[in-house]
Design a protein around this motif. Sequence first.
Motif, short mmCIF file in Angstrom:
data_model
loop_
_atom_site.label_atom_id
_atom_site.label_comp_id
_atom_site.label_asym_id
_atom_site.label_seq_id
_atom_site.Cartn_x
_atom_site.Cartn_y
_atom_site.Cartn_z
N ASN A 109 0.83 -1.20 0.00
CA ASN A 109 0.00 0.00 0.00
C ASN A 109 0.87 1.25 0.00
OD1 ASN A 109 -2.10 1.87 0.20
ND2 ASN A 109 -3.27 0.63 1.62
N ALA A 110 1.09 1.85 1.18
CA ALA A 110 1.73 3.17 1.23
C ALA A 110 3.08 3.22 0.54
CB ALA A 110 1.86 3.62 2.69
N ALA A 111 3.92 2.22 0.75
CA ALA A 111 5.26 2.22 0.17
C ALA A 111 5.42 1.19 -0.94
CB ALA A 111 6.31 1.98 1.27
N SER A 112 4.30 0.75 -1.50
CA SER A 112 4.35 -0.23 -2.59
C SER A 112 4.99 0.34 -3.84
CB SER A 112 2.94 -0.73 -2.91
OG SER A 112 2.11 0.34 -3.35
N HIS A 113 4.85 1.65 -4.04
CA HIS A 113 5.44 2.31 -5.21
C HIS A 113 6.93 1.97 -5.35
CE1 HIS A 113 1.95 4.96 -5.79
NE2 HIS A 113 1.93 5.08 -4.48
N PHE A 114 7.61 1.90 -4.23
CA PHE A 114 9.08 1.86 -4.26
C PHE A 114 9.60 0.43 -4.38
CE2 PHE A 114 7.34 5.23 -1.50
CZ PHE A 114 7.37 6.23 -2.48
N LEU A 115 8.80 -0.54 -3.96
CA LEU A 115 9.12 -1.94 -4.26
C LEU A 115 8.89 -2.17 -5.75
CD1 LEU A 115 9.81 -4.85 -3.52
CD2 LEU A 115 7.40 -5.17 -2.84
N HIS A 116 7.75 -1.74 -6.25
CA HIS A 116 7.46 -1.86 -7.68
C HIS A 116 8.53 -1.16 -8.53
CE1 HIS A 116 5.36 -1.34 -11.53
NE2 HIS A 116 5.62 -0.06 -11.42
N HIS A 117 8.99 -0.01 -8.08
CA HIS A 117 9.95 0.77 -8.85
C HIS A 117 11.24 -0.02 -9.11
CE1 HIS A 117 12.16 4.25 -10.32
NE2 HIS A 117 13.11 3.99 -9.46
N LEU A 118 11.70 -0.77 -8.13
CA LEU A 118 12.92 -1.57 -8.32
C LEU A 118 12.75 -2.55 -9.47
CD1 LEU A 118 13.99 -2.44 -4.64
CD2 LEU A 118 15.00 -0.72 -6.17
N PHE A 119 11.58 -3.16 -9.56
CA PHE A 119 11.31 -4.10 -10.64
C PHE A 119 11.11 -3.36 -11.97
CE2 PHE A 119 9.11 -6.35 -6.95
CZ PHE A 119 10.22 -7.11 -6.64
N TYR A 120 10.35 -2.27 -11.89
CA TYR A 120 9.93 -1.59 -13.12
C TYR A 120 11.10 -0.97 -13.89
CZ TYR A 120 7.55 1.53 -16.32
OH TYR A 120 7.14 2.18 -17.47
N VAL A 121 11.98 -0.28 -13.18
CA VAL A 121 13.04 0.44 -13.86
C VAL A 121 14.02 -0.50 -14.56
CG1 VAL A 121 14.74 0.61 -11.98
CG2 VAL A 121 14.48 2.51 -13.60
N LEU A 122 14.03 -1.78 -14.16
CA LEU A 122 14.92 -2.77 -14.77
C LEU A 122 14.19 -3.66 -15.77
CD1 LEU A 122 17.03 -3.85 -11.65
CD2 LEU A 122 17.62 -2.19 -13.42
N GLY A 123 12.94 -3.35 -16.08
CA GLY A 123 12.19 -4.13 -17.06
C GLY A 123 12.75 -3.97 -18.47
N GLU A 124 12.69 -5.03 -19.27
CA GLU A 124 13.27 -5.01 -20.60
C GLU A 124 12.51 -4.10 -21.56
OE1 GLU A 124 13.62 -8.97 -22.06
OE2 GLU A 124 15.18 -9.55 -20.61
N LYS A 125 11.20 -3.92 -21.32
CA LYS A 125 10.38 -3.06 -22.16
C LYS A 125 9.70 -2.01 -21.31
CE LYS A 125 9.33 -6.78 -25.47
NZ LYS A 125 8.25 -7.56 -26.12
N GLU A 126 9.22 -0.96 -21.96
CA GLU A 126 8.57 0.13 -21.23
C GLU A 126 7.42 -0.40 -20.38
OE1 GLU A 126 6.70 4.46 -22.37
OE2 GLU A 126 5.87 2.69 -23.38
N GLU A 127 6.66 -1.34 -20.93
CA GLU A 127 5.46 -1.82 -20.26
C GLU A 127 5.70 -3.07 -19.42
OE1 GLU A 127 5.66 -3.91 -24.24
OE2 GLU A 127 6.12 -1.91 -23.46
N GLN A 128 6.95 -3.40 -19.13
CA GLN A 128 7.25 -4.58 -18.34
C GLN A 128 8.20 -4.26 -17.19
OE1 GLN A 128 8.72 -7.71 -20.86
NE2 GLN A 128 6.73 -8.09 -21.80
N SER A 129 8.20 -5.14 -16.20
CA SER A 129 9.14 -5.08 -15.07
C SER A 129 10.06 -6.28 -15.12
CB SER A 129 8.37 -5.07 -13.74
OG SER A 129 7.65 -3.86 -13.57
N ALA A 130 11.17 -6.18 -14.40
CA ALA A 130 12.06 -7.33 -14.27
C ALA A 130 11.33 -8.47 -13.58
CB ALA A 130 13.30 -6.93 -13.47
N LYS A 131 11.59 -9.69 -14.04
CA LYS A 131 10.95 -10.86 -13.45
C LYS A 131 11.77 -11.38 -12.28
CE LYS A 131 8.57 -12.21 -17.69
NZ LYS A 131 8.32 -13.29 -18.68
N ILE A 132 11.07 -11.86 -11.25
CA ILE A 132 11.72 -12.30 -10.01
C ILE A 132 12.02 -13.79 -10.08
CG2 ILE A 132 11.59 -12.26 -7.50
CD1 ILE A 132 9.16 -10.36 -7.83
N GLN A 133 13.20 -14.16 -9.62
CA GLN A 133 13.59 -15.57 -9.56
C GLN A 133 13.49 -16.12 -8.14
OE1 GLN A 133 17.88 -16.92 -10.12
NE2 GLN A 133 17.00 -17.53 -12.08
N SER A 134 13.86 -15.29 -7.14
CA SER A 134 13.81 -15.74 -5.75
C SER A 134 13.72 -14.55 -4.81
CB SER A 134 15.05 -16.58 -5.40
OG SER A 134 16.22 -15.78 -5.47
#
Length: 396
Positions: A189-214
């Motif tokens: 919720n409140a700080a979800s933006h910043f967890l998402h941001h770590l994945f999003y900024v490393l996504g291969e495409k504009e509309e994708q996020s990095a995929k998690i392995q573990s």
Amino acid sequence: MKTTCSIVLIGIAGYGEKYLEALQDQGRLSWVKGVVDIRPEQSSYFKTIMEKDIPVYSSLEDFYRAETADLAIISTPIHLHAQQAVIAMENGSHVLCEKPMAGSLEEAEQMRQVRDRTKRFLAVGFNWSFSRSVQKLKKDVQEGLFGQPICARTLVLWPRGEAYYQRSSWAGKLRGPNGEPIFDSIANNAASHFLHHLFYVLGEKEEQSAKIQSLNVELYCANSIETFDTCAVMARTEADVELLYLASHAINQESGPEFELEFEKAIIRYSNGGNIKAAWEDGKEKSYGDPEFEHMHKLEVCIQAVLDGSRNIPCGIEASFSHLIAIKSIHEAVPEVPAFPLEYVKKSIEPKITYVPGLSETLRKCYKEKKMPSEIDPPWAQPGKNINISADTYPY
């Protein structure tokens, strides 16, 4: 090209007021064809809505029986997102849904299928992902300007007290009254933006996020809630990049968000109130601006996508899946959240906040040293739990 975008706003108290404020500032309140809320009088904009003769409905179905809308903005509790998004798309509306996208992967997949069938767009309101500063940064990441990513980390210390957890019946809950998945927490919720941001900024495409392995997960709780108010999550992506997310509501002084992205050739840093800055080893620097200055740019992006018919949405369902998978996996890794021992918990009187003295310093040390709390070894820390994520978890 269309010149107006008809809007239905679902949820007009709480965060819904941010949308009403933005629409009013833009001179676009006349575009609102109706609002949906079971307690509309609780909104500070209720008087304005009455004065503007904007119809008020108690359900989204009632709205669509009377009206249509180009864009449905959903700003309601987490467990209502999927149901309302589906209704909106089935009735011809594009959707801007507040974060998180849904309470479960099953709901998100239903949303994805309906989106594809109805040819509507569905945007998910992670603010930073719509900002021009983050889009410019992500473009440079994708083009290899910094070399390969090595690791990334973020720290968010936001006090939240009694008023925050008592603001609604679903705050801090795992599930709704009928078993609907909610999993409301600092990370969802409140700080979800910043967890998402770590994945999003490393996504291969504009509309994708990095995929998690573990994931390696430590959860803690000082407040009397069903989920957690403090967490440390060490994620590893499919590209073998290590991501560290540290966040807590159980502190009494605000700090962050801040993040650092380490690449082969440069380091990108951000601290709240400043600009995102990249610094190369040779001394060269580049500034991307402050994404917080574009808090509601998501609204403008969605309106423009309706007006020009582009459906160009940088953060939609695919971009949000990694965050949703992370939340699911976090709770699977630690199904029973340990409470901080009572001897380490304090309560302030005004404002009423339950906090752990020294917790801010511990998490800041974790951030600096790229470690989990159990590696720093404060007396309350417990070993992290590991969980692997199958590539089949991603539906795309």
